[in-house]
Design a protein around this motif. Structure first.
Motif, mmCIF file in Angstrom:
data_model
loop_
_atom_site.group_PDB
_atom_site.id
_atom_site.type_symbol
_atom_site.label_atom_id
_atom_site.label_comp_id
_atom_site.label_asym_id
_atom_site.label_seq_id
_atom_site.Cartn_x
_atom_site.Cartn_y
_atom_site.Cartn_z
ATOM 1 N N PHE A 177 0.695 -0.997 0.042
ATOM 2 C CA PHE A 177 0.141 0.006 -0.184
ATOM 3 C C PHE A 177 0.704 1.262 0.075
ATOM 4 C CE2 PHE A 177 -3.202 -2.841 1.739
ATOM 5 C CZ PHE A 177 -4.204 -2.576 0.925
ATOM 6 N N LEU A 178 2.146 1.268 0.510
ATOM 7 C CA LEU A 178 2.980 2.362 0.721
ATOM 8 C C LEU A 178 3.529 2.732 -0.636
ATOM 9 C CD1 LEU A 178 4.691 1.436 4.122
ATOM 10 C CD2 LEU A 178 2.862 2.805 3.708
ATOM 11 N N PHE A 179 3.370 2.199 -1.790
ATOM 12 C CA PHE A 179 4.019 2.289 -2.882
ATOM 13 C C PHE A 179 3.121 3.175 -3.787
ATOM 14 C CE2 PHE A 179 6.443 -1.792 -2.022
ATOM 15 C CZ PHE A 179 7.360 -1.006 -1.547
ATOM 16 N N ASN A 180 2.557 4.089 -3.157
ATOM 17 C CA ASN A 180 1.149 4.816 -3.786
ATOM 18 C C ASN A 180 1.490 6.474 -3.087
ATOM 19 O OD1 ASN A 180 -0.538 2.806 -5.341
ATOM 20 N ND2 ASN A 180 -0.058 2.000 -3.110
ATOM 21 N N ASP A 181 1.045 7.398 -4.275
ATOM 22 C CA ASP A 181 1.044 8.673 -3.778
ATOM 23 C C ASP A 181 -0.043 9.275 -2.633
ATOM 24 O OD1 ASP A 181 -1.511 9.040 -5.050
ATOM 25 O OD2 ASP A 181 -0.534 9.550 -6.888
ATOM 26 N N GLU A 182 0.415 10.261 -2.085
ATOM 27 C CA GLU A 182 -0.705 10.834 -1.021
ATOM 28 C C GLU A 182 -2.091 10.701 -1.310
ATOM 29 O OE1 GLU A 182 2.440 11.612 -1.444
ATOM 30 O OE2 GLU A 182 3.325 10.887 0.608
ATOM 31 N N ASP B 36 -7.439 8.560 -0.172
ATOM 32 C CA ASP B 36 -8.494 7.828 -0.791
ATOM 33 C C ASP B 36 -8.826 6.611 -0.088
ATOM 34 O OD1 ASP B 36 -8.928 9.863 -2.587
ATOM 35 O OD2 ASP B 36 -8.110 8.917 -4.427
ATOM 36 N N ILE B 37 -8.070 5.792 0.302
ATOM 37 C CA ILE B 37 -8.354 4.446 1.013
ATOM 38 C C ILE B 37 -8.383 4.772 2.476
ATOM 39 C CG2 ILE B 37 -7.704 3.239 -0.858
ATOM 40 C CD1 ILE B 37 -4.880 2.625 0.759
ATOM 41 N N GLY B 38 -7.619 5.945 2.954
ATOM 42 C CA GLY B 38 -7.905 6.295 4.365
ATOM 43 C C GLY B 38 -6.585 5.890 5.248
ATOM 44 N N THR C 135 5.647 14.875 10.873
ATOM 45 C CA THR C 135 4.907 13.537 11.356
ATOM 46 C C THR C 135 3.385 13.647 10.410
ATOM 47 O OG1 THR C 135 4.131 14.331 13.274
ATOM 48 C CG2 THR C 135 6.090 13.257 13.331
ATOM 49 N N VAL C 136 3.192 14.679 9.760
ATOM 50 C CA VAL C 136 2.139 14.613 9.149
ATOM 51 C C VAL C 136 2.064 14.456 7.577
ATOM 52 C CG1 VAL C 136 -0.078 16.027 8.891
ATOM 53 C CG2 VAL C 136 1.124 16.031 11.095
ATOM 54 N N PRO C 137 1.413 13.562 6.999
ATOM 55 C CA PRO C 137 1.712 13.419 5.619
ATOM 56 C C PRO C 137 1.171 14.493 4.778
ATOM 57 C CG PRO C 137 0.000 11.699 6.448
ATOM 58 C CD PRO C 137 0.281 12.934 7.598
ATOM 59 N N VAL C 138 1.965 14.843 3.788
ATOM 60 C CA VAL C 138 1.760 15.932 2.685
ATOM 61 C C VAL C 138 0.325 16.402 2.430
ATOM 62 C CG1 VAL C 138 2.050 16.949 0.599
ATOM 63 C CG2 VAL C 138 3.910 15.721 1.812
ATOM 64 N N SER C 139 -0.547 15.116 1.852
ATOM 65 C CA SER C 139 -1.932 15.420 1.772
ATOM 66 C C SER C 139 -2.864 14.992 2.911
ATOM 67 C CB SER C 139 -2.223 14.276 0.675
ATOM 68 O OG SER C 139 -3.596 14.321 0.484
ATOM 69 N N SER C 140 -3.579 16.020 3.418
ATOM 70 C CA SER C 140 -4.434 15.446 4.623
ATOM 71 C C SER C 140 -6.001 14.977 4.224
ATOM 72 C CB SER C 140 -4.429 16.819 5.677
ATOM 73 O OG SER C 140 -5.357 16.469 6.752
ATOM 74 N N ALA C 141 -6.075 13.911 4.460
ATOM 75 C CA ALA C 141 -7.486 13.308 4.353
ATOM 76 C C ALA C 141 -8.473 13.850 5.222
ATOM 77 C CB ALA C 141 -7.467 11.950 4.232
ATOM 78 N N ALA C 142 -9.508 14.029 4.776
ATOM 79 C CA ALA C 142 -10.739 14.324 5.649
ATOM 80 C C ALA C 142 -11.218 13.272 6.660
ATOM 81 C CB ALA C 142 -12.071 14.705 4.750
ATOM 82 N N SER C 143 -11.061 12.323 6.202
ATOM 83 C CA SER C 143 -11.262 10.956 7.111
ATOM 84 C C SER C 143 -10.337 10.032 6.863
ATOM 85 C CB SER C 143 -12.554 10.474 6.977
ATOM 86 O OG SER C 143 -12.829 9.947 5.555
ATOM 87 N N THR C 144 -10.081 9.122 7.921
ATOM 88 C CA THR C 144 -8.890 8.153 7.730
ATOM 89 C C THR C 144 -9.253 6.650 8.047
ATOM 90 O OG1 THR C 144 -8.126 8.517 10.171
ATOM 91 C CG2 THR C 144 -7.182 9.982 8.511
#
Length: 558
Positions: free
Chosen positions: A124-129, A134-136, A286-295
């Motif tokens: 799963f980690l070999f994908n962009d933010e 999108d998958i949380g 420690t926070v990802p570049v892209s911040s998802a609304a829900s995780t």
């Protein structure tokens, strides 16, 4: 170890079917009073080709390791713990189930797949933010480096134990993040132990060693560590370009290039990765570049009516799973103190934590991968793995358990002393067997100071820490700093991390008396001091705890 009889195992759900056999949940067996057990049954054709002597060696290696090493493997892996026989012939083995920490509940567009846990595999980690959001899943670059540090420390320890992972790939490696990012290896029976292999070594496509290189060696593991590092930061399952990693750190980029050298002799050791990984990680957010609304929520499998964890669903995913995410790709007191005294080397706390990573826990699990398996995960089906586990969501097993549960103990029960010499053990941690081990070391250390047997005290330091017992200048400085000290009221309050893996930190309080001029920094004329110190620990090759340095220190006058 006497094999278990298949007839005595109450088999529950089929967790999955793979190239080598089938994995079942075992409903009437628990391991070390804590863990659910699963049973892997080999196919007859696989058994015919297997080296069952090597499998027995894998099982017997666990109790044969030093206590600390065995605890580390038990706590962080699904290492095979017992053979299983049917009709007098070996047919498979028992191992612990994958821990709940290594599942996550992905976001889904389908109500039929919503809330169903999946294995948290490295793929799963070999994908962009954007995809991760999108998958949380929210994983920062800091997390990625800490996972690599955990992995490098794991390889360092496994190699010392005579274990080579071999087929190190994102389908055989699980992760979780949070306060303590960690990895969990699966497919343990595929690993090479003491030079032996249960089955011929194979490799995952796109994760092969250079042509002609011997499989399943420590240097081969380093090559694949380099691939993992490159692909984690390139967000690409096939990349061999260290450029993205080099943009984060020139040192890490250089380590990756060296790890991917065609000549195994030119590759760095896993431990050489650690200093740079830990140092660079501290400088990253420690926070990802892209911040998802829900995780996504990290969670374990559903619990059935009897309290046993549910299992992975076998076979292909249903059509509804098309909407379920799949990995794209592969699968206020004063602080301080006299530098030579209690807070010796507090400024080197990072190095101490680094040593904790070397000695820290990391794990292992299930079987050998079919080299013909395509590493890409299609949207419509769950790929088979030789471990037998699939990536489908687990069902809930509602069937009652009527058989009594048997405990499979892989280590002798430990006593819980209230004190070791002059070290009092807090009641809250007394049942933890590591507490007595740590207290034993500190008893030797403080007794040496009190009796002015400084060689005894210095011997409890890790040579790579703040006091090198082999460096006469450092030893002399230490002896001078504590030359007037006497310590009492020493309480061991905690060992961390929690669980059964090796402790990497220990908190103590104690009172010291010393001559004027030898007190803590800023109050050197103080003759009686109350201390609260958190020490960073490592372990020797024999499993004994050693002092690396101090992580934090505070003091107050008596």
């Amino acid at each position: 170890m006497t094999p278990l009889r298949l007839a005595d195992l109450s088999l529950g759900d089929v967790l999955g079917r793979g190239g080598q056999g089938t994995v079942h949940f075992v409903r009437n067996l628990r391991i070390d009073h804590r863990w659910d057990a699963v049973y892997k049954q080999y196919k007859p054709s696989v058994l015919a080709a297997a080296d069952l002597g090597a499998l027995e060696q894998v099982v017997e290696a666990l109790p044969g390791f030093a206590t600390a090493d065995a605890a580390w493997l038990r706590d962080n892996s699904a290492w095979p713990v017992a053979l299983v026989e049917e009709g007098g012939r070996i047919c498979g083995f028992v191992m612990r189930a994958v821990p709940a920490d290594f599942f996550f509940t992905p976001l889904s567009l389908s109500a039929t797949t919503q809330g169903k846990p999946k294995l948290c595999a490295f793929e799963f980690l070999f994908n962009d933010e954007t995809y991760m959001a999108d998958i949380g899943l929210r994983v920062s670059d800091h997390d990625r480096l800490m996972l690599l540090a955990f992995l490098a420390g794991s390889l360092h320890r496994m190699h010392r134990l005579g274990i080579a992972v071999g087929d190190l790939s994102p389908k055989n490696l699980l992760f979780h993040t949070g306060n303590r990012p960690a990895c969990f290896f699966i497919d343990c029976d595929a690993m090479r132990v003491a030079g032996g292999s249960v089955l011929p070594q194979v490799e995952t496509p796109d994760w092969e060693l250079p042509r002609g290189e011997e499989l399943a060696t420590p240097r081969g593991d380093v090559f694949k560590l380099g691939l993992l590092a490159v692909r984690l930061f390139d967000r690409n399952q096939n990349s061999r370009d260290p450029g993205a990693l080099e943009a984060v750190s020139a040192d890490l980029g250089d380590l990756a290039r060296r790890s991917l050298e065609p000549d195994p002799a030119g590759r760095p050791l896993p431990v050489e990765w650690l200093e740079s990984l830990y140092s660079v990680a501290q400088s990253l957010p420690t926070v990802p570049v892209s911040s998802a609304a829900s995780t996504a929520t990290f969670t374990g499998p559903p619990v059935n009516a009897a309290g046993a964890a549910g299992a992975f669903a076998p076979g292909p995913l249903q059509a509804a799973a098309l909407a379920s995410p799949q990995p794209r790709g592969v699968g206020s007191t004063r602080s301080g103190g006299n530098v030579g005294l209690r807070a010796f080397g507090a400024t080197l706390a990072a190095a101490a934590v680094l040593a904790g990573l070397i000695a820290g826990g990391i794990g292992i699990d299930h079987a050998v991968r079919d080299s013909r398996q395509n590493s890409a995960v299609s949207a419509g089906s769950a790929p088979e793995t030789d471990s037998g586990y699939t990536d489908a969501a687990p069902p809930v097993d509602e069937s009652p358990i009527t058989e009594p549960t048997t405990e499979l103990t892989t280590a002798p029960a430990s006593t819980a002393p209230a004190a070791v010499g002059i070290i009092q053990i807090d009641q809250s941690i007394a049942p933890d067997p590591r507490a007595a081990q740590v207290a034993t070391m500190f008893n030797t250390y403080f007794q040496g100071i009190n009796t002015k047997n400084y060689a005894q005290s210095v011997a409890e330091y890790d040579p790579s820490g703040v006091v090198n017992p082999n460096d006469s200048a450092q030893v002399s400085s230490f002896e001078q700093a504590v030359s007037t000290s006497s310590d009492s009221q020493i309480d061991l309050l905690g060992v961390l991390p929690s669980g059964t893996g090796p402790a990497t930190t220990a908190q103590l309080t104690f009172q010291s008396t010393q001559a004027a001029g030898y007190g803590p920094a800023g109050n050197t004329d103080e003759t009686c001091t109350n201390w609260n110190l958190t020490y960073t620990l490592s372990q020797s090759a024999a499993g004994d705890y050693l002092i690396m340095g101090t992580q934090s220190a505070s003091d107050s006058a008596c």
